[in-house]
Design a protein around this motif. Structure first.
Motif, PDB file in Angstrom:
ATOM      1  N   UNK A 279       1.506  47.098  56.714  1.00 58.19           N
ATOM      2  CA  UNK A 279       0.234  46.972  56.000  1.00 58.19           C
ATOM      3  C   UNK A 279       0.400  47.210  54.496  1.00 58.19           C
ATOM      4  N   UNK A 280       1.546  46.808  53.961  1.00 59.37           N
ATOM      5  CA  UNK A 280       1.802  46.957  52.540  1.00 59.37           C
ATOM      6  C   UNK A 280       2.166  48.360  52.108  1.00 59.37           C
ATOM      7  N   UNK A 281       2.281  49.291  53.064  1.00 54.29           N
ATOM      8  CA  UNK A 281       2.600  50.688  52.761  1.00 54.29           C
ATOM      9  C   UNK A 281       3.980  51.031  53.294  1.00 54.29           C
ATOM     10  N   UNK A 282       4.759  51.739  52.485  1.00 54.19           N
ATOM     11  CA  UNK A 282       6.097  52.151  52.889  1.00 54.19           C
ATOM     12  C   UNK A 282       6.144  53.661  53.051  1.00 54.19           C
ATOM     13  N   UNK A 283       6.674  54.115  54.170  1.00 50.03           N
ATOM     14  CA  UNK A 283       6.930  55.531  54.405  1.00 50.03           C
ATOM     15  C   UNK A 283       8.438  55.709  54.408  1.00 50.03           C
ATOM     16  N   UNK A 284       8.930  56.690  53.676  1.00 49.47           N
ATOM     17  CA  UNK A 284      10.362  56.822  53.515  1.00 49.47           C
ATOM     18  C   UNK A 284      10.872  55.778  52.541  1.00 49.47           C
ATOM     19  N   UNK A 285      12.156  55.500  52.617  1.00 44.50           N
ATOM     20  CA  UNK A 285      12.785  54.533  51.717  1.00 44.50           C
ATOM     21  C   UNK A 285      13.501  53.464  52.522  1.00 44.50           C
ATOM     22  N   UNK A 286      13.203  52.201  52.237  1.00 45.14           N
ATOM     23  CA  UNK A 286      13.919  51.102  52.877  1.00 45.14           C
ATOM     24  C   UNK A 286      15.337  51.080  52.309  1.00 45.14           C
ATOM     25  N   UNK A 287      16.296  51.425  53.157  1.00 45.32           N
ATOM     26  CA  UNK A 287      17.677  51.621  52.722  1.00 45.32           C
ATOM     27  C   UNK A 287      18.508  50.368  52.881  1.00 45.32           C
ATOM     28  N   UNK A 288      19.205  49.965  51.831  1.00 46.45           N
ATOM     29  CA  UNK A 288      20.150  48.861  51.948  1.00 46.45           C
ATOM     30  C   UNK A 288      21.250  49.240  52.932  1.00 46.45           C
ATOM     31  N   UNK A 289      21.604  48.316  53.812  1.00 48.61           N
ATOM     32  CA  UNK A 289      22.624  48.567  54.826  1.00 48.61           C
ATOM     33  C   UNK A 289      22.068  49.059  56.139  1.00 48.61           C
ATOM     34  N   UNK A 290      20.784  49.406  56.184  1.00 44.68           N
ATOM     35  CA  UNK A 290      20.197  49.948  57.409  1.00 44.68           C
ATOM     36  C   UNK A 290      19.904  48.857  58.427  1.00 44.68           C
ATOM     37  N   UNK A 291      20.094  49.188  59.687  1.00 48.42           N
ATOM     38  CA  UNK A 291      19.669  48.301  60.771  1.00 48.42           C
ATOM     39  C   UNK A 291      18.154  48.243  60.753  1.00 48.42           C
ATOM     40  N   UNK A 292      17.600  47.034  60.793  1.00 46.85           N
ATOM     41  CA  UNK A 292      16.164  46.878  60.587  1.00 46.85           C
ATOM     42  C   UNK A 292      15.566  45.876  61.556  1.00 46.85           C
ATOM     43  N   UNK A 293      14.470  46.283  62.205  1.00 46.99           N
ATOM     44  CA  UNK A 293      13.643  45.351  62.962  1.00 46.99           C
ATOM     45  C   UNK A 293      12.607  44.826  61.980  1.00 46.99           C
ATOM     46  N   UNK A 294      12.723  43.546  61.637  1.00 48.15           N
ATOM     47  CA  UNK A 294      11.890  42.932  60.607  1.00 48.15           C
ATOM     48  C   UNK A 294      10.953  41.930  61.277  1.00 48.15           C
TER      49      UNK A 294
END
Length: 353
Positions: free
Chosen positions: A192-207
């Motif tokens: 919803x346009x809000x980020x909690x924590x930090x989106x980390x480069x290299x992290x495994x991500x469900x996008x």
């Protein structure tokens, strides 16, 4: 004076714990107390207690009578919702001497006459042969996925509610657990346009993109924050990349694949992967290490895969509309996502019309 201070502390703690125990949702008392402890900087205590009480799963044996592997598999004459699937190669079993139907796919839901959800069951490894792992295959051209926040994890205010919505219910096909608590996930949460924590480069991500299509990707390499990305759930590093199990899972240098309960311990674990065709596969079982989870995901066809949450309180895939757990020994009630969930989760709904 000292007695008064002690009494005040006890009263404050009692109120705080009481609120945690009486909060909405379907979490067990043990899970609520553990979450309260982690929220109050006692993660090290919870980790030690979990390690001290850890019991390794039994080795050998055969699946229990209520296991899907102990039931007759559907025949070709079975109803459409339970017909065997032949065009998708069966999962190569890990345990020797495969049981009847082990690793074979069965269609459990169709959309426009095409398989939308398929399930398969197999034993998790060659040692814990009395356990059953469940696998769900989902076609993103026929289903749409939505990330929901939990009331406690990640917490905060989102437009998306922490439960299955009334709009979703008529088209629900499934719902499954998200990842670790963000303090342990080594990544962030976007919704919803809000980020909690930090989106980390290299992290495994469900996008998840705007059209409800999910991808399992490495952030910063395969995906980035673009207008088309509406939800991201990061958790540790990829388990499978390029169609291969990544090396070093057992060594776990730098805690890349988690520290909770020890990376090599055999516990309830879950994970999700993306196949070469774009399908999403979910795997869960008791008695898994990070290595054996990765092996199952790779054998289920994942070219990239990541771990989701672990431990019996949080590992959960609910099949709809029957509202039943994928595996009979999943401990959480199958109605967990209908009430306010304390942890984030993903819903799977059929695409229209």
């Amino acid at each position: 004076m000292v007695a008064g201070v002690v009494l005040l502390v006890v009263l404050v703690l009692s109120v705080s714990v009481g609120r945690a125990l009486l909060a909405p949702g379907t979490d067990s008392t043990a899970a609520r107390l553990a979450e309260w402890g982690r929220d109050h900087h006692l993660s090290w205590v919870i980790d030690r207690l979990e390690t001290a009480t850890y019991q390794a799963p039994k080795e050998g044996g055969t699946p229990a009578a209520d296991s899907p592997l102990a039931r007759p598999r559907p025949s070709a004459a079975a109803p459409d919702r339970q017909r065997p699937v032949t065009e998708l190669p069966a999962i190569l079993p890990v345990a020797p001497a495969p049981l009847p139907g082990e690793g074979a796919w069965t269609t459990v839901d169709t959309v426009a006459g095409k398989p939308a959800l398929r399930t398969a069951f197999l034993r998790p490894d060659a040692v814990h042969t009395g356990l059953t792992a469940g696998v769900v295959w989902m076609d993103p051209t026929l289903v749409s996925m939505t990330l929901h926040p939990g009331t406690l994890e990640p917490g905060g205010a989102f437009a998306t509610p922490p439960q299955v919505t009334t709009q979703e219910r008529p088209n629900m096909l499934g719902a499954f657990n998200g990842g670790f608590r963000l303090e342990s996930a080594r990544g962030g949460f976007l919704l919803d346009g809000r980020t909690v924590g930090t989106l980390r480069d290299g992290a495994a991500s469900l996008v998840i993109t705007r059209d409800g299509v999910p991808h399992v990707q490495q952030w910063g390499r395969d995906a980035s924050r673009t207008p088309d990305v509406v939800a991201v759930r990061q958790n540790l590093d990829l388990l499978v990349d390029g169609g291969r199990v990544v090396p070093g899972l057992d060594a776990n240098r730098g805690g890349a694949w988690g520290k909770t309960l020890g990376n090599k311990l055999f516990v309830w674990r879950s994970g999700v992967g993306e196949t070469a065709s774009g399908a999403l596969v979910y795997v869960a079982s008791d008695g898994l290490s990070a290595q054996s989870l990765a092996t199952l995901l790779q054998r289920a066809g994942a070219v990239r895969a990541m771990e989701l949450d672990i431990n019996p309180q949080w590992t959960s895939f609910v099949l709809y509309p029957q509202v039943s757990n994928l595996l009979p020994d999943m401990q959480h009630d199958a109605t967990r996502y209908r009430a306010g969930s304390s942890r984030d989760f993903i819903t799977v709904t059929r695409r229209g019309p």
